[in-house]
Design an enzyme around this catalytic site. Structure first.
Site, PDB file in Angstrom:
ATOM      1  N   GLU A  82       0.828  -1.216   0.000  1.00 23.19           N
ATOM      2  CA  GLU A  82       0.000   0.000   0.000  1.00 23.19           C
ATOM      3  C   GLU A  82       0.862   1.267   0.000  1.00 23.19           C
ATOM      4  OE1 GLU A  82      -3.416  -0.041   2.590  1.00 23.19           O
ATOM      5  OE2 GLU A  82      -3.519   2.151   2.630  1.00 23.19           O
ATOM      6  N   LYS A 259      -7.929  -0.290  11.112  1.00 21.40           N
ATOM      7  CA  LYS A 259      -7.285  -0.780   9.882  1.00 21.40           C
ATOM      8  C   LYS A 259      -6.013   0.029   9.632  1.00 21.40           C
ATOM      9  CE  LYS A 259      -6.603  -1.112   5.214  1.00 21.40           C
ATOM     10  NZ  LYS A 259      -5.738  -0.283   4.359  1.00 21.40           N
ATOM     11  N   ASP A 275       3.084 -14.481  12.122  1.00 21.67           N
ATOM     12  CA  ASP A 275       1.767 -14.976  11.699  1.00 21.67           C
ATOM     13  C   ASP A 275       0.803 -13.782  11.703  1.00 21.67           C
ATOM     14  OD1 ASP A 275      -0.767 -16.047  11.439  1.00 21.67           O
ATOM     15  OD2 ASP A 275      -0.324 -17.816  12.649  1.00 21.67           O
ATOM     16  N   HIS A 373      -2.063  10.670  -0.464  1.00 26.41           N
ATOM     17  CA  HIS A 373      -2.103   9.275  -0.904  1.00 26.41           C
ATOM     18  C   HIS A 373      -1.997   9.200  -2.431  1.00 26.41           C
ATOM     19  CE1 HIS A 373      -3.023   5.049  -0.977  1.00 26.41           C
ATOM     20  NE2 HIS A 373      -3.949   5.292  -1.881  1.00 26.41           N
TER      21      HIS A 373
HETATM   22  C1  MEV Z   1      -6.022   3.577   4.758  1.00 25.45           C
HETATM   23  O1  MEV Z   1      -5.341   2.406   4.421  1.00 25.45           O
HETATM   24  C2  MEV Z   1      -6.066   3.780   6.262  1.00 25.45           C
HETATM   25  C3  MEV Z   1      -6.953   4.939   6.727  1.00 25.45           C
HETATM   26  O2  MEV Z   1      -8.267   4.770   6.209  1.00 25.45           O
HETATM   27  C4  MEV Z   1      -6.967   4.891   8.230  1.00 25.45           C
HETATM   28  C5  MEV Z   1      -7.959   5.847   8.877  1.00 25.45           C
HETATM   29  O3  MEV Z   1      -8.960   6.216   8.265  1.00 25.45           O
HETATM   30  O4  MEV Z   1      -7.702   6.208  10.047  1.00 25.45           O
HETATM   31  C6  MEV Z   1      -6.442   6.240   6.216  1.00 25.45           C
END
Ligand code: MEV
Length: 418
Positions: A82, A259, A275, A373
């Site tokens: 990513e 996430k 793992d 991003h």
């Molecule tokens: C993207 O991989 C992760 C985010 O969505 C985390 C978040 O929203 O805090 C940017």
């Protein structure tokens, strides 16, 4: 290790990055050869690791800079596909440097082994298991010569009754000290070895004999303070706390917030051969341990008006056994971090999770996540549009300068369009 803040690391070419890494982490030529090689394993190793192997699949490996964890500068290898994850971790670590970086700790290397007992166990099964604990632990410990030799192994045995609708089951749990290993195989073997003694003690039938991937004693935590000026002022600090409050109280936001934390933790886990599925599963179990799924991190304003962050996450990681001990790249990555014990690794991983969370939230409450991003993702779009790797950077740079970063625009540029 020399400093982890390497000037303009991002702008350097590969040879110069590797040279800086070699110097800063005191690596030898063999480590550099592995890290810059084609992924560390060939087909033969892959064939020994999984069934029906046909090849290997590469994942980018990068280095996050600027980390100070428990007063130690550390360069952090991250394996992830990513864009912007490694940049975000490095940015978060840089922001924490002004106050000394991250303070982190890791709990004991304990694993829970479960033996499920069904059908007709004694009413006083708990007392019987306690009375037979010597035999049960002896049987469990007979299953791992390595742990026994190291003075580790099953330490205690206990019972829990679990309601299953109108019925009830008994779970007999082993508390296993797994030393420097992640410990799944040892714990599973111990559960199987102890099951006959548990059946004899309880009078029930042992059905499943397997570890739990949630190990509450194996918790890692990290804290850091981010100066208000670094965050963007008093208002930005307040907004960060508002962002956290939503993750704390709303499951839909919490899952995305977590996430982002796992973007960092999983990348370090992948680089060091852990793992990853076990780590993910345990993290999300912990996020819902209070009955509702919530944020793994916490954010508040401290007495000086700065932003205080903390993260707590279960991390069952090992530095011996499993892939971590045999994959050449994983071993070299552990050497980059000087993580000779699982606790060192868990501390760095918790710090990376917190840094990642800081950077994501800060982008979200200021400019938004997409600008940064997409800038970093532009090269992928150029390649997806058919750019040869050597031209991708130029196509990406042009899209960034034009402010139109899309696969369609990349295609136009490649076709010679304006
Ligand atoms: C993207 O991989 C992760 C985010 O969505 C985390 C978040 O929203 O805090 C940017």
């Amino acid at each position: 290790m020399a400093g982890s803040s390497i000037p303009r690391f991002y702008e350097r070419d590969r040879a110069s990055r590797l040279e800086a890494l070699r110097e800063a982490a005191s690596l030898d030529e063999a480590d550099i050869a592995v890290l810059s090689g084609g992924g560390g394993i060939g087909f033969e190793e892959a064939d020994a690791m999984v069934e029906n192997a046909v090849g290997t699949m590469g994942v980018p490996l990068g280095i996050a800079t600027n980390f100070v964890v428990n007063s130690r500068d550390v360069l952090v290898p991250m394996a992830t596909e990513e864009s912007s994850v490694i940049a975000a971790a490095s940015r978060g670590a840089r922001a924490a440097r002004a106050t000394g970086g991250f303070a982190a700790s890791a709990g004991e290397a304990r694993m829970v082994g479960q033996v499920q007992i069904v059908g007709g166990y004694a009413d006083d099964a708990e007392a019987r298991v306690a009375a037979a604990s010597g035999e049960i632990l002896g049987a469990a410990n007979s299953a791992s010569r390595t742990l026994r030799r190291l003075g580790r192994g099953a330490r205690s045995v206990s019972c829990r009754r679990v309601r299953t609708g109108d019925a009830e089951q008994l779970v007999v749990e082993l508390d296993v000290d797994v030393g420097d290993a992640m410990g799944a195989n040892a714990t599973n073997s111990m559960c199987e070895a102890a099951a006959p003694a548990i059946e004899a003690a309880t009078g029930g039938r042992a059905l499943m004999r397997i570890l739990s991937n949630y190990s509450p004693r194996r918790m890692a935590s990290a804290t850091a303070t981010f100066l208000a000026a670094e965050v963007g002022g008093e208002g930005a600090v307040r907004d960060m706390v508002l962002a956290y409050e939503l993750a704390r109280h709303d499951m839909f936001r919490a899952v995305t917030h977590n996430k982002g934390i796992m973007n960092g933790i999983v990348a370090v886990a992948t680089a060091t051969g852990q793992d990853v599925r076990a780590i993910e599963a345990a993290a999300h179990a912990h996020a819902s341990a209070g009955g509702a799924y919530t944020s793994l991190s916490g954010w508040s304003v401290d007495a000086e008006g700065n932003l205080a962050g903390r993260l707590e996450v279960p991390l069952a990681v090992g530095t011996v056994g499993g892939i971590s001990g045999i994959h050449p790249t994983a071993r070299a990555c552990a050497r980059v971090m000087r993580a000779s014990a699982p606790a060192d690794l868990a501390c760095v991983m918790a710090a990376v999770g917190l840094a990642q969370n800081y950077s994501a939230m800060r982008a979200l409450v200021t400019t938004g996540i997409q600008a940064g991003h997409m800038r970093l993702h532009a090269r992928n779009l150029a390649i997806a549009a058919g750019a040869p790797p050597a031209r991708a950077a130029a196509v990406a740079a042009r899209m960034v300068s034009e402010g139109d970063i899309s696969e369609a625009r990349a295609r136009e540029i490649l076709a010679g369009g304006q």
